[in-house]
Scaffold this active site. Sequence first.
Site, short mmCIF file in Angstrom:
data_model
loop_
_atom_site.label_atom_id
_atom_site.label_comp_id
_atom_site.label_asym_id
_atom_site.label_seq_id
_atom_site.Cartn_x
_atom_site.Cartn_y
_atom_site.Cartn_z
N ASP A 217 0.85 -1.18 0.00
CA ASP A 217 0.00 0.00 0.00
C ASP A 217 0.89 1.23 0.00
O ASP A 217 2.09 1.15 0.30
CB ASP A 217 -0.90 -0.03 1.24
CG ASP A 217 -1.80 1.17 1.35
OD1 ASP A 217 -2.35 1.59 0.32
OD2 ASP A 217 -1.94 1.70 2.47
N ASP B 211 -0.14 5.06 1.09
CA ASP B 211 -0.32 6.00 2.20
C ASP B 211 -0.33 5.26 3.53
O ASP B 211 -1.10 4.31 3.73
CB ASP B 211 -1.62 6.78 2.03
CG ASP B 211 -1.68 7.50 0.69
OD1 ASP B 211 -0.64 8.02 0.26
OD2 ASP B 211 -2.76 7.52 0.07
N GLN C 62 -6.70 5.50 -4.65
CA GLN C 62 -6.49 6.95 -4.70
C GLN C 62 -7.73 7.62 -5.28
O GLN C 62 -7.78 7.94 -6.47
CB GLN C 62 -5.24 7.27 -5.52
CG GLN C 62 -3.94 6.83 -4.89
CD GLN C 62 -3.69 7.54 -3.56
OE1 GLN C 62 -4.01 8.73 -3.40
NE2 GLN C 62 -3.12 6.82 -2.60
N CYS D 241 -6.12 2.32 -8.04
CA CYS D 241 -7.55 2.41 -8.29
C CYS D 241 -7.95 3.87 -8.06
O CYS D 241 -7.74 4.41 -6.98
CB CYS D 241 -8.34 1.50 -7.35
SG CYS D 241 -10.13 1.79 -7.45
N CYS E 3 -16.23 -1.01 -8.56
CA CYS E 3 -15.23 -1.40 -9.55
C CYS E 3 -14.55 -2.68 -9.07
O CYS E 3 -14.79 -3.15 -7.96
CB CYS E 3 -14.19 -0.28 -9.72
SG CYS E 3 -13.21 0.04 -8.23
N LYS F 138 -9.49 -1.76 -3.37
CA LYS F 138 -9.35 -2.64 -2.21
C LYS F 138 -10.54 -2.42 -1.27
O LYS F 138 -10.98 -1.30 -1.11
CB LYS F 138 -8.03 -2.33 -1.47
CG LYS F 138 -6.78 -2.67 -2.26
CD LYS F 138 -5.50 -2.31 -1.50
CE LYS F 138 -5.34 -0.81 -1.34
NZ LYS F 138 -4.06 -0.44 -0.71
#
Length: 210
Positions: A22, A24, A74, A111, A126, A130
């Site tokens: 990941d 952030d 994001q 994403c 979508c 995640k």
Amino acid sequence: MGILEVIRPMIRPITRPAIFLDRDGVLNPTIFNPATGRMESPLTPADLRLIDGVIPALARLQSAGYPLILISNQPNFALGKSSYQTHRNIQHKLATSLASAGIHFLRFGYCLHHPRGLTPGYSGLCECRKPSPGLLLQARDDFGLTLGDCWMIGDRATDTQCGRAAGTRTIRLADAVSGAGPALETTDPCADYFARNLADAARIILGDAR
């Protein structure tokens, strides 16, 4: 754009297990957004900096032969918080900062959708956001990965849920700002391991490999 955005794709088989990370809270801290009162993804390139200890940890994993793949939600563009160009500028700063330290990711997978997005074409459900494993499954197909040998590292339950759904081993990190949180309390049923930071996660992976 398809179901995902892939930056610097390299479609070729690889022979070592990959490490999915990941962004952030793992590579860079989240920032306080006064508009929402929450800790969120960087809104500008100036907001992005690497967490102390991230480069040495990535260097250890890279030197051990593990391909590195970024997997990140994001949604700022979808939510109207920033432009698509700003997203690309933040990504460019990240890639440049890593490359200047000799760290090279095999892929940066993002994403950009959000279920309540405001930007046409980026709203709704979508396959890549995640905890859906869509980005991991795409990497599996593109690079010939055996996901059961791979790792997913993240600081949220959605990260470990994503890894578990794809069949990888999972590591949950503590909060990058406070150094505390669920990762230190072993409360995440989808986490195989818990670590204080990325350096600890690297030690777990390299110890497991030995």
